[in-house]
Scaffold this active site. Structure first.
Site, PDB file in Angstrom:
ATOM      1  CG  PHE A  95      11.603  34.746  55.914  1.00  0.00           C
ATOM      2  CD1 PHE A  95      12.551  34.697  56.913  1.00  0.00           C
ATOM      3  CD2 PHE A  95      11.479  33.651  55.073  1.00  0.00           C
ATOM      4  CE1 PHE A  95      13.359  33.580  57.090  1.00  0.00           C
ATOM      5  CE2 PHE A  95      12.273  32.527  55.238  1.00  0.00           C
ATOM      6  CZ  PHE A  95      13.223  32.490  56.246  1.00  0.00           C
ATOM      7  CG  ASP A 166       5.115  36.062  51.156  1.00  0.00           C
ATOM      8  OD1 ASP A 166       4.484  35.268  51.892  1.00  0.00           O
ATOM      9  OD2 ASP A 166       6.355  36.145  51.155  1.00  0.00           O
ATOM     10  CG  HIS A 169       3.510  36.455  58.046  1.00  0.00           C
ATOM     11  ND1 HIS A 169       4.184  37.629  58.238  1.00  0.00           N
ATOM     12  CD2 HIS A 169       4.460  35.516  57.824  1.00  0.00           C
ATOM     13  CE1 HIS A 169       5.489  37.429  58.141  1.00  0.00           C
ATOM     14  NE2 HIS A 169       5.683  36.154  57.872  1.00  0.00           N
ATOM     15  CD  GLN A 193       8.594  27.656  59.985  1.00  0.00           C
ATOM     16  OE1 GLN A 193       7.792  28.573  60.063  1.00  0.00           O
ATOM     17  NE2 GLN A 193       9.432  27.359  60.968  1.00  0.00           N
ATOM     18  CE  LYS A 196       6.132  31.546  58.553  1.00  0.00           C
ATOM     19  NZ  LYS A 196       6.643  31.479  57.196  1.00  0.00           N
ATOM     20  NE  ARG A 225       4.052  11.923  33.802  1.00  0.00           N
ATOM     21  CZ  ARG A 225       4.366  10.721  34.244  1.00  0.00           C
ATOM     22  NH1 ARG A 225       4.905  10.588  35.463  1.00  0.00           N
ATOM     23  NH2 ARG A 225       4.152   9.663  33.510  1.00  0.00           N
ATOM     24  CE1 TYR A 232       7.270   7.938  33.230  1.00  0.00           C
ATOM     25  CE2 TYR A 232       6.685   6.551  31.358  1.00  0.00           C
ATOM     26  CZ  TYR A 232       6.918   6.701  32.718  1.00  0.00           C
ATOM     27  OH  TYR A 232       6.781   5.638  33.550  1.00  0.00           O
ATOM     28  NE  ARG A 242       4.590  14.365  43.045  1.00  0.00           N
ATOM     29  CZ  ARG A 242       5.500  14.040  42.107  1.00  0.00           C
ATOM     30  NH1 ARG A 242       5.504  14.637  40.933  1.00  0.00           N
ATOM     31  NH2 ARG A 242       6.419  13.118  42.365  1.00  0.00           N
TER      32      ARG A 242
END
Ligand SMILES: *Cc1c(COP(=O)(O)O)cnc(C)c1O
Length: 404
Positions: A95, A166, A169, A193, A196, A225, A232, A242
């Protein structure tokens, strides 16, 4: 015989099991996340708990959850220090995210061919494209079948390269000796996703082999961070990758179902493989002995062109869909996709890359995949993959290319 594509009755009138699967445990988890009153990872408990559970399930020391699988690859590359000037070797058959993530961090994706039987990265082809600029290799465990990690790791050791799996799958997969994705000493990137093997609609994960990698991955995924920072401080150029507490709450339930679903898919896939032995002209993706646990994100087959020179693969897929099967065309070869040639690019033309990747060419042109929900019913349901193939191939002449 009439096939459904030509107005005949479809083989299946009943749907395969729906995907995604869920029940009241997801509902309860969503309520649990809701009533925390805090819906991001910094003040909730679901993301942290999910990371710990997912890491343990894959024999990894650490895990960091992120927005999606494409971002997981980007963050892993950034955390590995891969950027402009670097080349990263990816399989030609995958993909687009595998190569697009490389481009997004400013590096150049370089394709190597895959193995014609397993559809996973071919180590010999990888070795042939290593240059002094190569920094990393990203194998894909295609459809859940483990790539040849020993050979690829040996190449990385020899050439001082970073290996990033990767594993979009490969939830719950295991390779040689039963070693799970997290046990190979490298980062591994997952997708959650909708299609999956586990899902919250969207989501991603990066398994990390040590605390230092985990902390660097966290930094890049958290706007640079450090955790607990109140001043900060932003010490690297990251972004906000996130995941939310709601996604993590659902994914904890999905993980709890993974083993039983994988057992069922493996059993049904074995039945289908066996039945396909008596279907000439259809070659399933091989299942090598050292792919010990194969979760079967997809069930893939390809046309033997010596038997079926004239079938239009896309018509074959349409015919299978008409029969009631969740069938899809295989991915295009990466180098046949326009985005692959946008900067940063290797600058090599399509014809040259196609010559270097004969297996990728054959699989991309001739393969069909079935979504794993076709393996989540009874063995009889799964055998409809074979029955549908036999039925539509018997009407071979109807599957010829249609004149434009
Ligand atoms: C799905 C997928 C991705 C990307 O995952 P998303 O969560 O959709 O961003 C990456 N690589 C492969 C091989 C995939 O199939």
């Amino acid at each position: 015989m009439q096939i459904a594509l030509n107005g005949g009755a479809p083989l299946r009138r009943q749907e395969f099991p729906a995907w995604p699967q869920y029940d009241s445990t997801e509902e309860d988890a969503l309520h649990r996340a809701l009533h925390q009153g805090q819906w991001w990872r910094m003040s909730g408990r679901e993301v942290e708990a999910f990371e710990a559970e997912f890491a343990a399930h894959h024999d990894a020391p650490f895990a960091v959850a992120v927005t999606n699988g494409t971002h997981a690859l980007e963050v892993a590359l950034m955390a590995a220090g891969v950027g402009p000037g670097a080349e990263v070797i990816v399989p030609g058959f995958t993909f687009i995210s595998t190569s697009m993530a490389v481009q997004r961090v400013g590096a150049v994706p370089v394709v190597a061919d895959v193995d014609l039987e397993t559809y996973c990265l071919d180590p010999a082809s990888v070795e042939a494209v290593i240059t002094p600029r190569t920094r990393a290799i990203i194998p894909v465990h295609m459809s859940g079948h483990f790539a040849d990690m020993d050979a690829l790791q040996a190449l990385c050791d020899r050439h001082d390269l970073i290996l990033i799996q990767d594993a979009a799958h490969a939830h719950g997969a295991a390779g040689r000796g039963g070693r799970k994705v997290g046990a190979w000493g490298s980062m591994a990137c997952f997708s959650f996703q909708n299609f999956k093997l586990m899902t919250a609609g969207e989501g991603g994960m990066i398994l990390c082999p040590d605390q230092e990698t985990r902390d660097r991955v966290f930094l890049y995924a958290n706007c640079g961070r450090p955790a607990g920072d109140r001043a900060y401080q932003h010490v690297v150029l990251g972004s906000n990758y996130r995941i939310s507490e709601f996604q993590a709450a659902v994914l904890r339930c999905q993980l709890a179902r993974l083993d039983a679903q994988t057992d069922r898919r493996e059993a049904n896939a074995a039945v289908v493989m066996q039945a396909l032995e008596s279907v000439p002209g259809i070659i399933p993706q091989a299942h090598a002995a050292d792919a010990v646990r194969h979760p079967h994100y997809m069930f893939m087959v390809r046309l033997d062109r010596t038997r079926y020179p004239d079938i239009d693969r896309n018509r074959l897929v349409d015919a299978l869909v008409a029969e009631g099967l969740p069938a899809f065309r295989a991915y295009q070869a990466l180098y046949r996709i326009p985005a692959f040639h946008l900067a940063p690019t290797c600058g090599i033309n399509v014809e040259t890359l196609a010559r270097q990747c004969p297996a990728t060419e054959a699989i991309a042109a001739d393969a069909v995949w079935f979504h794993h929900r076709a393996l989540l019913g009874t063995p009889g349901d799964a055998l409809d993959i074979v029955r549908a193939l036999e039925k539509v191939l018997a009407a071979e002449e109807l599957l010829a290319p249609v004149a434009a």
